[in-house]
Design an enzyme around this catalytic site. Structure first.
Site: not given
Ligand code: T46
Length: 137
Positions: A53
């Site tokens: 993303h």
């Molecule tokens: C990034 C990389 C380095 C929340 O509810 N609150 C939060 O503060 C965050 C970061 C995520 N979420 C939720 C959103 C999704 O339902 O947690 C779930 C997993 O998030 P995501 O799939 O976006 O995780 P990554 O590891 O792909 O990405 C994360 C961050 O979202 C992103 O901003 O830069 O880590």
């Protein structure tokens, strides 16, 4: 240029003889934004890829506190891989960068300081949409 949208920041560290190290950073003084949120990612199996993303507005400092993590960045024109493995080294990411994050080692711990509260509408999770967004910037 992608190089202008990122910054490797060597975080100030106090080493104490035979007693380890302490690293710190302060909003605005050591990193270019005010911190509104902290999160961390752990217990990821080795070789797992997360991310996939970009963010429209969010600025972040990401630190690999333990293990080894590869950050694959893409600004729509160029790509760059950065390996993080030092707890006193932060990678600053400005908005508008697509990122894939490879957790290279078991038990890698990714620590993130973010400039905004969590807001799903700030995410672009479709690569074609990201390319169109990057072209229009
Ligand atoms: C990034 C990389 C380095 C929340 O509810 N609150 C939060 O503060 C965050 C970061 C995520 N979420 C939720 C959103 C999704 O339902 O947690 C779930 C997993 O998030 P995501 O799939 O976006 O995780 P990554 O590891 O792909 O990405 C994360 C961050 O979202 C992103 O901003 O830069 O880590």
């Amino acid at each position: 240029m992608l190089e202008n949208k990122i910054q490797m920041i060597n975080l100030e560290t106090k080493n104490t003889a035979n007693a380890g190290s302490l690293t710190f950073f302060e909003s605005k003084n050591d990193i270019p934004f005010e911190i509104k949120r902290i999160y961390y990612i752990y217990a990821v199996p080795a070789e797992t890829v997360r991310g996939g993303h970009a963010h429209k507005k969010l600025e972040q400092l990401i630190i690999c506190l333990h293990g080894k993590i590869k950050v694959i960045l893409d600004d729509g024109n160029e790509r760059k891989d950065i390996v993080l493995k030092k707890p006193n080294c932060g990678l600053y990411l400005s908005p508008g960068l697509w990122r894939d994050i490879v957790y290279l080692e078991e038990d890698s711990l990714l620590f993130v300081a973010a400039s905004e509260y969590y807001d799903e509408s700030d995410y672009i999770r479709d690569y074609d949409e990201f390319l169109a967004y990057a072209k229009g910037r």
